[in-house]
Design a protein around this motif. Structure first.
Motif, PDB file in Angstrom:
ATOM      1  N   LEU A  50      30.182  52.972  20.309  1.00 24.61           N
ATOM      2  CA  LEU A  50      30.744  51.683  20.715  1.00 24.61           C
ATOM      3  C   LEU A  50      29.672  50.604  20.693  1.00 24.61           C
ATOM      4  O   LEU A  50      28.499  50.860  20.996  1.00 24.61           O
ATOM      5  N   LYS A  51      30.088  49.393  20.370  1.00 21.93           N
ATOM      6  CA  LYS A  51      29.158  48.273  20.297  1.00 21.93           C
ATOM      7  C   LYS A  51      28.764  47.784  21.680  1.00 21.93           C
ATOM      8  O   LYS A  51      27.662  47.265  21.867  1.00 21.93           O
ATOM      9  N   GLU A  52      29.677  47.898  22.646  1.00 19.64           N
ATOM     10  CA  GLU A  52      29.381  47.446  24.005  1.00 19.64           C
ATOM     11  C   GLU A  52      29.571  48.611  24.978  1.00 19.64           C
ATOM     12  O   GLU A  52      30.389  49.505  24.728  1.00 19.64           O
ATOM     13  N   PRO A  53      28.836  48.626  26.065  1.00 16.58           N
ATOM     14  CA  PRO A  53      28.969  49.724  27.028  1.00 16.58           C
ATOM     15  C   PRO A  53      30.390  49.750  27.607  1.00 16.58           C
ATOM     16  O   PRO A  53      30.889  48.720  28.082  1.00 16.58           O
ATOM     17  N   PRO A  54      31.057  50.887  27.602  1.00 16.21           N
ATOM     18  CA  PRO A  54      32.401  50.972  28.146  1.00 16.21           C
ATOM     19  C   PRO A  54      32.373  51.165  29.658  1.00 16.21           C
ATOM     20  O   PRO A  54      31.315  51.414  30.251  1.00 16.21           O
ATOM     21  N   VAL A  55      33.544  51.057  30.264  1.00 14.86           N
ATOM     22  CA  VAL A  55      33.712  51.395  31.685  1.00 14.86           C
ATOM     23  C   VAL A  55      34.369  52.772  31.745  1.00 14.86           C
ATOM     24  O   VAL A  55      35.486  52.957  31.266  1.00 14.86           O
ATOM     25  N   VAL A  56      33.655  53.748  32.313  1.00 14.42           N
ATOM     26  CA  VAL A  56      34.141  55.126  32.376  1.00 14.42           C
ATOM     27  C   VAL A  56      34.543  55.432  33.824  1.00 14.42           C
ATOM     28  O   VAL A  56      33.767  55.192  34.756  1.00 14.42           O
ATOM     29  N   THR A  57      35.753  55.949  33.998  1.00 11.88           N
ATOM     30  CA  THR A  57      36.252  56.304  35.330  1.00 11.88           C
ATOM     31  C   THR A  57      36.660  57.771  35.333  1.00 11.88           C
ATOM     32  O   THR A  57      37.521  58.187  34.562  1.00 11.88           O
ATOM     33  N   VAL A  58      36.020  58.549  36.199  1.00 12.52           N
ATOM     34  CA  VAL A  58      36.327  59.978  36.346  1.00 12.52           C
ATOM     35  C   VAL A  58      37.013  60.200  37.691  1.00 12.52           C
ATOM     36  O   VAL A  58      36.559  59.697  38.723  1.00 12.52           O
ATOM     37  N   SER A  59      38.122  60.930  37.674  1.00 12.77           N
ATOM     38  CA  SER A  59      38.857  61.223  38.904  1.00 12.77           C
ATOM     39  C   SER A  59      39.254  62.699  38.940  1.00 12.77           C
ATOM     40  O   SER A  59      39.502  63.312  37.901  1.00 12.77           O
ATOM     41  N   PHE A  60      39.296  63.246  40.159  1.00 11.71           N
ATOM     42  CA  PHE A  60      39.795  64.604  40.340  1.00 11.71           C
ATOM     43  C   PHE A  60      41.322  64.576  40.377  1.00 11.71           C
ATOM     44  O   PHE A  60      41.929  63.700  40.993  1.00 11.71           O
ATOM     45  N   VAL A  61      41.939  65.571  39.727  1.00 11.91           N
ATOM     46  CA  VAL A  61      43.397  65.687  39.752  1.00 11.91           C
ATOM     47  C   VAL A  61      43.843  66.700  40.796  1.00 11.91           C
ATOM     48  O   VAL A  61      44.859  66.505  41.473  1.00 11.91           O
ATOM     49  N   ASN A  62      43.092  67.777  40.962  1.00 10.58           N
ATOM     50  CA  ASN A  62      43.532  68.896  41.811  1.00 10.58           C
ATOM     51  C   ASN A  62      42.601  69.141  42.990  1.00 10.58           C
ATOM     52  O   ASN A  62      42.325  70.289  43.349  1.00 10.58           O
ATOM     53  N   TYR A  63      42.111  68.085  43.625  1.00  3.76           N
ATOM     54  CA  TYR A  63      41.229  68.245  44.787  1.00  3.76           C
ATOM     55  C   TYR A  63      42.092  68.633  45.982  1.00  3.76           C
ATOM     56  O   TYR A  63      42.826  67.816  46.531  1.00  3.76           O
ATOM     57  N   LYS A  64      42.022  69.897  46.392  1.00  4.10           N
ATOM     58  CA  LYS A  64      42.890  70.370  47.470  1.00  4.10           C
ATOM     59  C   LYS A  64      42.123  71.318  48.383  1.00  4.10           C
ATOM     60  O   LYS A  64      41.119  71.926  47.997  1.00  4.10           O
ATOM     61  N   ILE A  65      42.624  71.440  49.626  1.00  9.49           N
ATOM     62  CA  ILE A  65      42.086  72.395  50.596  1.00  9.49           C
ATOM     63  C   ILE A  65      43.272  73.065  51.286  1.00  9.49           C
ATOM     64  O   ILE A  65      44.376  72.513  51.311  1.00  9.49           O
ATOM     65  N   SER A  66      43.027  74.242  51.837  1.00  9.28           N
ATOM     66  CA  SER A  66      44.075  74.984  52.545  1.00  9.28           C
ATOM     67  C   SER A  66      43.624  75.249  53.975  1.00  9.28           C
ATOM     68  O   SER A  66      42.439  75.546  54.219  1.00  9.28           O
ATOM     69  N   VAL A  67      44.562  75.156  54.926  1.00  8.27           N
ATOM     70  CA  VAL A  67      44.280  75.428  56.338  1.00  8.27           C
ATOM     71  C   VAL A  67      45.325  76.422  56.834  1.00  8.27           C
ATOM     72  O   VAL A  67      46.532  76.180  56.678  1.00  8.27           O
ATOM     73  N   LEU A  68      44.878  77.524  57.415  1.00 10.20           N
ATOM     74  CA  LEU A  68      45.816  78.530  57.900  1.00 10.20           C
ATOM     75  C   LEU A  68      45.288  79.187  59.160  1.00 10.20           C
ATOM     76  O   LEU A  68      44.174  78.913  59.587  1.00 10.20           O
ATOM     77  N   GLY A  69      46.108  80.039  59.758  1.00 12.38           N
ATOM     78  CA  GLY A  69      45.738  80.673  61.015  1.00 12.38           C
ATOM     79  C   GLY A  69      46.387  79.972  62.189  1.00 12.38           C
ATOM     80  O   GLY A  69      47.540  79.523  62.105  1.00 12.38           O
ATOM     81  N   GLU A  70      45.643  79.836  63.288  1.00 12.07           N
ATOM     82  CA  GLU A  70      46.183  79.259  64.527  1.00 12.07           C
ATOM     83  C   GLU A  70      46.161  77.727  64.491  1.00 12.07           C
ATOM     84  O   GLU A  70      45.421  77.069  65.220  1.00 12.07           O
ATOM     85  N   VAL A  71      46.984  77.169  63.604  1.00  9.82           N
ATOM     86  CA  VAL A  71      47.197  75.723  63.537  1.00  9.82           C
ATOM     87  C   VAL A  71      48.701  75.469  63.586  1.00  9.82           C
ATOM     88  O   VAL A  71      49.499  76.369  63.326  1.00  9.82           O
ATOM     89  N   ALA A  72      49.065  74.226  63.897  1.00 10.56           N
ATOM     90  CA  ALA A  72      50.483  73.913  64.057  1.00 10.56           C
ATOM     91  C   ALA A  72      51.256  73.975  62.745  1.00 10.56           C
ATOM     92  O   ALA A  72      52.385  74.472  62.699  1.00 10.56           O
ATOM     93  N   ARG A  73      50.638  73.476  61.647  1.00 15.46           N
ATOM     94  CA  ARG A  73      51.346  73.424  60.361  1.00 15.46           C
ATOM     95  C   ARG A  73      50.422  73.915  59.239  1.00 15.46           C
ATOM     96  O   ARG A  73      49.850  73.101  58.497  1.00 15.46           O
ATOM     97  N   PRO A  74      50.245  75.225  59.083  1.00 11.56           N
ATOM     98  CA  PRO A  74      49.397  75.722  57.990  1.00 11.56           C
ATOM     99  C   PRO A  74      49.961  75.308  56.642  1.00 11.56           C
ATOM    100  O   PRO A  74      51.164  75.370  56.412  1.00 11.56           O
ATOM    101  N   ASN A  75      49.060  74.882  55.744  1.00  7.61           N
ATOM    102  CA  ASN A  75      49.536  74.381  54.451  1.00  7.61           C
ATOM    103  C   ASN A  75      48.341  74.159  53.519  1.00  7.61           C
ATOM    104  O   ASN A  75      47.185  74.271  53.928  1.00  7.61           O
ATOM    105  N   THR A  76      48.654  73.834  52.271  1.00  6.64           N
ATOM    106  CA  THR A  76      47.660  73.388  51.298  1.00  6.64           C
ATOM    107  C   THR A  76      47.830  71.893  51.099  1.00  6.64           C
ATOM    108  O   THR A  76      48.951  71.411  50.908  1.00  6.64           O
TER     109      THR A  76
END
Length: 265
Positions: free
Chosen positions: A132-158
């Motif tokens: 490219l002749k000029e510097p581009p603007v590059v944007t990187v993003s996560f699509v599947n950034y997830k965590i899971s919580v389970l056990g003695e919690v009120a609403r276990p889920n991902t």
């Protein structure tokens, strides 16, 4: 009379002490005060997620000349939503392979594992410089950034995290917080590193220094497990034993009733 009064007083005192102990075990970050604010600001760096194998990324290349960057923005056809209506094309997500690489148009295989989003954007920008002749603007993003919580919690889920930043207390809040039977002093984080090795990390959420821990902020795909305390475990065992005893008693009564009816005939 004095003996009964003495026994009553001792019983009340023991119940009060037990209540204080239980309350102490329930509170998070015990002993923290205003004097810790300056120390926290100075000693805790800002968290930034790093790219790992099996992450899904979207990478957008922008410039003042859209046609020049068009070959670098791969899209997938939109799905048909009706007889005549289709959705707009979507950006092609990139799956980071087990070697930490993605296959990018024109550039080929690029290693991104271990980099932050900003570091990945700078790396791709440098690689595109010869196209490219000029510097581009590059944007990187996560699509599947997830965590899971389970056990003695009120609403276990991902949970999917949109801003790629969540600490362990926020994760528990999303799951409705721990139940009263959850152990605050022995929360487990199950984590897989870039080499595929599984780790179990123990966290004491009663400890005031938890906010300084390198594991205070969670990584993508972390699993948080809240272990039940001894009271919940004992109640569960008693409940199971009681259920078995009642079932056995019911069977015995039924057999006895049947025998009585048979013998009467």
């Amino acid at each position: 009379m004095k003996k009964w009064l003495y026994l009553f007083s001792v019983t009340i005192l023991m119940l009060w002490l037990a209540g204080c102990t239980a309350s102490k075990n329930v509170a998070y970050i015990q002993g923290a005060g205003e004097e810790d604010v300056d120390e926290y600001v100075q000693s805790t760096p800002l968290y930034d997620a790093r790219i790992l194998p099996k992450d899904l990324l979207t990478i957008t290349i922008s410039a003042t000349d859209p046609e020049a960057v068009k070959p670098f923005n791969l899209t997938v056809p939109g799905m048909r939503t009706g007889l005549t209506t289709t959705s707009q094309p979507q950006l092609q997500p990139y799956l980071v392979d087990n070697s930490g690489q993605i296959n990018f148009p024109e550039l080929g295989m690029i290693t991104l594992s271990g980099l932050t989003k900003r570091e990945a954007e700078l790396k791709i920008t440098d690689l595109l410089g010869k196209y490219l002749k000029e510097p581009p603007v590059v944007t990187v993003s996560f699509v599947n950034y997830k965590i899971s919580v389970l056990g003695e919690v009120a609403r276990p889920n991902t949970f999917t995290i949109s801003n790629e930043k969540v600490n362990i207390l926020e994760a528990l809040a999303m799951a409705g917080d721990m139940t009263i039977w959850g152990r605050r002093d022995n929360v487990k984080i199950i984590r897989e590193d870039a080499q595929g090795n599984q780790r179990v990390i123990l966290m004491d959420l009663n400890d005031r220094n938890i906010i300084y821990s390198p594991y205070y902020y969670l990584q993508q795909n972390d699993v948080v497990y809240v272990e039940p305390n001894k009271t919940k475990a004992r109640n569960s065992e008693i409940g199971s034993a009681t259920g078995i005893w009642l079932s056995a008693t019911s069977v015995m009564i039924s057999v006895a009733t049947l025998l009585v009816n048979v013998l009467r005939k």
